[in-house]
Write an enzyme that holds these catalytic residues in place. Structure first.
Site, PDB file in Angstrom:
ATOM      1  CG  ASP A 112      -6.356   1.467   2.348  1.00 23.62           C
ATOM      2  OD1 ASP A 112      -5.761   2.156   1.527  1.00 23.62           O
ATOM      3  OD2 ASP A 112      -5.662   0.901   3.016  1.00 23.62           O
ATOM      4  CG  ASP A 114      -0.528  -0.180  -0.371  1.00 28.70           C
ATOM      5  OD1 ASP A 114       0.335  -0.742  -0.634  1.00 28.70           O
ATOM      6  OD2 ASP A 114      -1.008   0.505  -1.073  1.00 28.70           O
TER       7      ASP A 114
END
Ligand SMILES: [Mg+2]
Length: 379
Positions: A112, A114
């Site tokens: 991922d 953020d």
């Protein structure tokens, strides 16, 4: 458009609710990869008919607050933390066990962006990753097929990561593209691999504009167009105003029964009602890499948000690899292990690179030794 009756589980209460909903025909889901389209089935999400229910709005906000803690109670946290860490130990502490479980299998990395590779910051446009993290991910991609899986628009996440050798799955996996250059793991010549929601683009754009307009009155509210989904960021909004902002979002969505809403860390996200998420993206990428039915693949997914749970769940169900949740506080999760923050993610990735380099060197030395033995043997 056809009417379809469905039973939807309420995410908060677990109660099933029968609804009648307009869904579009298969032509709505044409794909770039000419692949069978995902079904138009809403998951456990808020239904349009109940969208302005006060209790429902509060449930969204409560759920978002739970996944985006702004205050931590030190005393109760310590006990919770101890018991949680027993069930989700640090991936750094368990490094040897993890690598030995991957023995003889191809590790495939899913990251991922953020909160995983970059810190969560107030301005989502300034969520930059450090040069050290970029260098680490670059090295990682040399040894393992690596994909970035983000809720952000693919172009946006690429502008942050800037590594052409990776796979990118933007808009929660609704926009997938292979490496543009420099990857030995690149399969086929097709750059854009999959866009299952391409016919939603005009609708998403319309909702984005409507949300921009309606949220103007809430200081700090930020609306981001992620191409196949829209994010309403609460990061800079006074917590007292969260319900008001959620109501504004709900009012806009009333006119769009083909869109659904999910919650994340200080964010509400609006997406097409197709059964497609980060978990489906992970499966699609494994298939694209040629590992669909392989038993010798070991996917590792690292993420910090609720949307990453779909991927953690897929790994649990497949019984392959494992998920790592990035979190400083205990959270309900399908991940097996944990890391506290992006700096620990970097430490873990570096160890993985170092371990792989050592094993390759060892293999190389053994092969050379065998060659020497072969040569020295009398004919
Ligand atoms: Mg995240």
């Amino acid at each position: 458009m056809t009417k379809q009756n469905m039973v939807v589980a309420d995410a908060k209460t677990g109660i099933n609710v029968a609804i009648s909903m307009a869904v579009s025909g298969s032509s709505l889901f044409t794909t770039a990869a000419q692949r069978p389209p995902p079904a138009a089935v809403p998951g456990p999400y808020i239904t349009i008919s109940r969208i302005n229910n006060g209790a429902r709005i509060n449930a969204w906000v409560d759920s978002m607050r739970a996944s985006s803690p702004t205050r931590i109670k030190a005393s109760s946290l310590s006990d919770d933390q101890d018991s949680w860490i027993l069930h989700h130990p640090s991936a750094l502490d368990m490094f040897e066990q993890i690598t030995s479980a991957s023995k003889g299998k191809q590790i495939v990395m899913f990251l991922d962006y953020d909160g995983t590779l970059s810190p969560i910051v107030d301005d989502p446009d300034r969520a930059f990753m450090s040069e050290a993290m970029r260098a680490t991910v670059r090295k990682l991609a040399r040894y393992f097929p690596t994909a970035i899986v983000s809720g952000r628009c693919r172009d946006k996440v690429y502008s942050f990561v800037r590594l052409a050798e990776l796979y990118y799955a933007g808009s929660h996996g609704m926009d997938i593209k292979g490496p543009s250059k420099g990857s030995k793991y690149k399969k086929g010549a097709q750059a854009v691999l999959f866009q299952p929601a391409s016919e939603f683009l005009p609708m998403i754009d319309e909702v984005y504009k409507a949300l921009l307009e309606v949220t103007k009155s809430t200081p700090g509210a930020r609306v981001e167009n992620n191409k196949f989904c829209v994010s309403v960021h609460f990061r800079c909004v006074d917590e007292m105003k969260w319900s008001e902002l959620a109501k504004q979002v709900g009012a806009v969505l009333e006119d769009y029964p083909n869109l659904r809403l999910t919650q994340g860390r200080k964010v509400l996200e609006i997406r097409p009602t197709i059964k497609w998420d980060k978990g489906k993206a992970l499966e699609f990428l494994l298939e694209s890499l040629g590992y669909a039915n392989c038993t010798d693949v070991f996917p590792v997914y690292i993420g910090d948000d609720r949307s990453d749970e779909d991927a953690f769940k897929v790994l649990r169900e497949r019984g392959q690899g494992f998920g790592i949740l990035v979190s400083k506080i205990p959270k309900e999760t399908n991940a097996s292990y944990s890391l506290q923050e992006p700096s620990e993610v970097m430490a873990f990735l570096r160890r993985l690179v170092g371990w792989k380099r050592m094993s390759l060197r060892r293999q190389f030395r053994m092969r050379r030794r065998l060659e020497e033995i072969k040569v020295s043997l009398p004919n």
